[in-house]
Design a protein around this motif. Sequence first.
Motif, PDB file in Angstrom:
ATOM      1  N   GLU A   1       0.841  -1.200   0.000  1.00  0.00           N
ATOM      2  CA  GLU A   1       0.000   0.000   0.000  1.00  0.00           C
ATOM      3  C   GLU A   1       0.872   1.244   0.000  1.00  0.00           C
ATOM      4  O   GLU A   1       1.863   1.321   0.717  1.00  0.00           O
TER       5      GLU A   1
ATOM      6  N   HIS B   1       0.926   5.138   0.968  1.00  0.00           N
ATOM      7  CA  HIS B   1       0.196   6.027   1.874  1.00  0.00           C
ATOM      8  C   HIS B   1       0.268   7.486   1.451  1.00  0.00           C
ATOM      9  O   HIS B   1      -0.513   8.302   1.916  1.00  0.00           O
TER      10      HIS B   1
ATOM     11  N   GLU C   1       5.684   7.280   0.852  1.00  0.00           N
ATOM     12  CA  GLU C   1       5.558   6.446   2.043  1.00  0.00           C
ATOM     13  C   GLU C   1       4.719   5.237   1.672  1.00  0.00           C
ATOM     14  O   GLU C   1       3.631   5.377   1.108  1.00  0.00           O
TER      15      GLU C   1
ATOM     16  N   THR D   1       3.810   0.813   2.623  1.00  0.00           N
ATOM     17  CA  THR D   1       3.944  -0.421   3.396  1.00  0.00           C
ATOM     18  C   THR D   1       4.217  -1.532   2.398  1.00  0.00           C
ATOM     19  O   THR D   1       3.530  -1.658   1.375  1.00  0.00           O
ATOM     20  N   TYR D   2       5.232  -2.333   2.715  1.00  0.00           N
ATOM     21  CA  TYR D   2       5.611  -3.444   1.851  1.00  0.00           C
ATOM     22  C   TYR D   2       4.900  -4.713   2.297  1.00  0.00           C
ATOM     23  O   TYR D   2       4.409  -4.801   3.424  1.00  0.00           O
TER      24      TYR D   2
ATOM     25  N   ASN E   1       6.859  -4.073   6.562  1.00  0.00           N
ATOM     26  CA  ASN E   1       7.630  -2.857   6.856  1.00  0.00           C
ATOM     27  C   ASN E   1       7.006  -1.647   6.177  1.00  0.00           C
ATOM     28  O   ASN E   1       6.592  -1.723   5.020  1.00  0.00           O
ATOM     29  N   ARG E   2       6.963  -0.551   6.914  1.00  0.00           N
ATOM     30  CA  ARG E   2       6.476   0.723   6.381  1.00  0.00           C
ATOM     31  C   ARG E   2       7.653   1.676   6.367  1.00  0.00           C
ATOM     32  O   ARG E   2       8.403   1.758   7.343  1.00  0.00           O
TER      33      ARG E   2
ATOM     34  N   LYS F   1       9.230   5.634   4.719  1.00  0.00           N
ATOM     35  CA  LYS F   1       9.149   6.857   3.920  1.00  0.00           C
ATOM     36  C   LYS F   1      10.478   6.981   3.187  1.00  0.00           C
ATOM     37  O   LYS F   1      11.530   7.040   3.806  1.00  0.00           O
TER      38      LYS F   1
END
Length: 120
Positions: A60, A62, A85, A87-88, A92-93, A95
């Motif tokens: 996703e 962001h 930014e 999320t994988y 893990n998220r 920027k």
Amino acid sequence: MSLLEKEQELHQMIGEGKMMEAFEKFYADNVVMVEPMSGTTEGKDANRAREQQWLEMVQEVHGGGVTAITSNEEDGLTISESWMEATYKDGNRAKMEEVSVKKWENGQVVHERFYYTMPG
């Protein structure tokens, strides 16, 4: 259309989730792309595969945007500073912030070098 306008359209398409469409429209068949983490990738087919592989890792997005953009029309160069930014799929998220320097010929990108550090 100026190179600055092309660079702006490219980033607008990316912001609309049309990264691969922008790649197809603006990148030459002989494009060379240089990444700090993965080195040099030559040719549109190899770079397309690399871009698609990265997109497949993203779960996703962001947000993202361009914080600076400029061009040197005489020398066929554009430079942009952007962020994203995401999320994988591994959870893990991060920027990411990067600078991209593009060399254009005949209205298409023939060389692009990215400057960034990986979030740690």
